[in-house]
Design an enzyme around this catalytic site. Structure first.
Site, PDB file in Angstrom:
ATOM      1  N   PRO A  37       0.839  -1.198   0.000  1.00 56.85           N
ATOM      2  CA  PRO A  37       0.000   0.000   0.000  1.00 56.85           C
ATOM      3  C   PRO A  37       0.874   1.249   0.000  1.00 56.85           C
ATOM      4  CG  PRO A  37      -0.672  -1.544   1.710  1.00 56.85           C
ATOM      5  CD  PRO A  37       0.651  -2.022   1.205  1.00 56.85           C
ATOM      6  N   LYS A  38       0.432   2.286  -0.661  1.00 59.84           N
ATOM      7  CA  LYS A  38       1.139   3.570  -0.627  1.00 59.84           C
ATOM      8  C   LYS A  38       0.503   4.435   0.453  1.00 59.84           C
ATOM      9  CE  LYS A  38       2.546   7.609  -3.228  1.00 59.84           C
ATOM     10  NZ  LYS A  38       2.172   8.474  -2.085  1.00 59.84           N
ATOM     11  N   TRP A  39       1.255   4.694   1.499  1.00 60.62           N
ATOM     12  CA  TRP A  39       0.720   5.437   2.641  1.00 60.62           C
ATOM     13  C   TRP A  39       0.852   6.929   2.437  1.00 60.62           C
ATOM     14  CZ3 TRP A  39      -2.083   2.134   4.970  1.00 60.62           C
ATOM     15  CH2 TRP A  39      -1.673   0.805   5.098  1.00 60.62           C
ATOM     16  N   GLY A 188      -2.844   4.732  -2.842  1.00 62.58           N
ATOM     17  CA  GLY A 188      -2.453   3.986  -4.024  1.00 62.58           C
ATOM     18  C   GLY A 188      -1.652   2.752  -3.676  1.00 62.58           C
TER      19      GLY A 188
END
Length: 353
Positions: A37-39, A188
């Protein structure tokens, strides 16, 4: 061993530049990819050497004083030597709040200490670059680093909720689900090459995929609005710039998505930063779209960074106006380069087939 230890004992300087990501439109597939996951937080390298802990931002700025709760938590871990790559986030209900995170960057120590209790941060960890067992993990491929990280997290993070192991998968289907579910602190998906060593300071080993496309840009100048607000001149649009490989700042577009209520204060801030402006292509150059007003702009010192949302980038500029997503005080202007927008070209003939 003394030479290897020196890589993480000097906590007053970043041990290495964080790996960066290239923005792409679609999730890449294949056995060479790992997905995460893009944090939506502050990228951070956490370095511990004995009783010394330092937090370094993506741009190499020292974040240590702003997150005393992370420093205290790091000192409670059993391991006394490590380098972690992760994302600082501030939970707020069932989501992560970037606005609350921005408030943490405050000059007053009393305010910092107060917020460290009221809006305590977490570190979401996705890479291990050095450990008590191996000071040179960064030189190992991601497959080995991820295994080492999972062992480290199992031994160290239990009972320390400030640290969380960020999930990873080799399934592009799972990555697609994460992308579809993005929001509330995840914006994202990140794709990383499993076969490469840590790509310090470049974008060769990591790609980012968002529901929208975004870019970090330097504010190289601004234009005043055509109509005054309450009798005074206020900013109407920000002029955006990106650096090329030669270090020249080129004008690439604009954003006029500015809130009316924020324009007076923003105008004051901008007027305090006069400077050279764009050193490469500048606004108002020859173009069939140029107007008399194209040359009416105020150059600024390259100090401010914004993240904007865009639809198309071609001919080294945004085709349309962009939407302002947020200010990025955690990003260094020099990190705003053209190559963050480099993407593989699609064969248009195949699209028509």
């Amino acid at each position: 061993m003394a030479e290897r230890k020196s890589s993480i004992t000097k906590t007053r300087a970043a041990p290495l530049a964080p790996m960066e990501a290239r923005s792409v439109d679609a999730i890449p597939s294949g056995p060479q990819w790992q997905y995460e996951p893009k944090w939506d937080g502050f990228r951070c390298l956490m370095v511990r050497s004995g009783d010394a802990v330092a937090l370094w931002s993506k741009s190499g700025e020292d974040l240590t004083r702003y997150f005393p709760e992370l420093v205290a938590a790091a000192l409670q871990l059993k391991a006394e030597r490590f380098v972690l790559d992760g994302e600082i986030v501030v939970p707020q209900g069932r989501r992560f709040s970037f606005d609350a995170l921005l408030q943490r960057i405050h000059p007053a120590a009393s305010r910092v200490n107060k917020l460290s209790v009221e809006t305590s941060a977490l570190l979401l960890v996705f890479d291990l670059l050095a450990s008590p067992r191996d000071d040179a993990l960064a030189a190992q491929p991601l497959t080995q680093r991820r295994k080492a990280l999972e062992v480290f997290a199992k031994a160290q993070f239990k009972g320390h909720p400030t640290f969380r192991l960020s999930p990873a998968t080799t399934s592009d289907k799972q990555a697609a689900k994460w992308l579809a579910q993005a929001g509330g602190g995840s914006d994202g998906v990140i794709a990383k090459r499993r076969d490469l060593a840590y790509q310090s300071g470049n974008r060769d080993g990591m790609q980012k995929i968002k529901k929208f496309r975004s870019a970090d840009c330097v504010v190289g100048g601004f234009r005043y609005a055509s109509a005054p607000l309450n009798g005074r001149k206020v900013v109407g649009s920000l002029l955006l710039g990106l650096y090329d490989k030669a270090g020249l700042l080129h004008h690439v577009g604009f954003t006029s998505a500015l809130k009316r209520t924020e324009k007076p204060a923003l105008t004051d801030k901008l007027e305090e930063l006069p400077g050279e402006g764009f050193t490469g292509n500048a606004p108002g150059g020859p173009s069939r779209w140029s107007t008399a007003r194209s040359a009416e702009w105020q150059p600024l010192a390259p100090k401010l960074v914004v993240e904007v949302c865009y639809d198309h980038f071609s001919g080294e500029r945004f085709r349309h106006g962009t939407s302002l997503l947020r200010w990025r005080p955690d990003k260094a202007p020099r990190q705003c380069t053209m190559d963050q927008l480099a993407q593989k070209q699609v064969d248009p003939i195949k699209l028509l087939a």
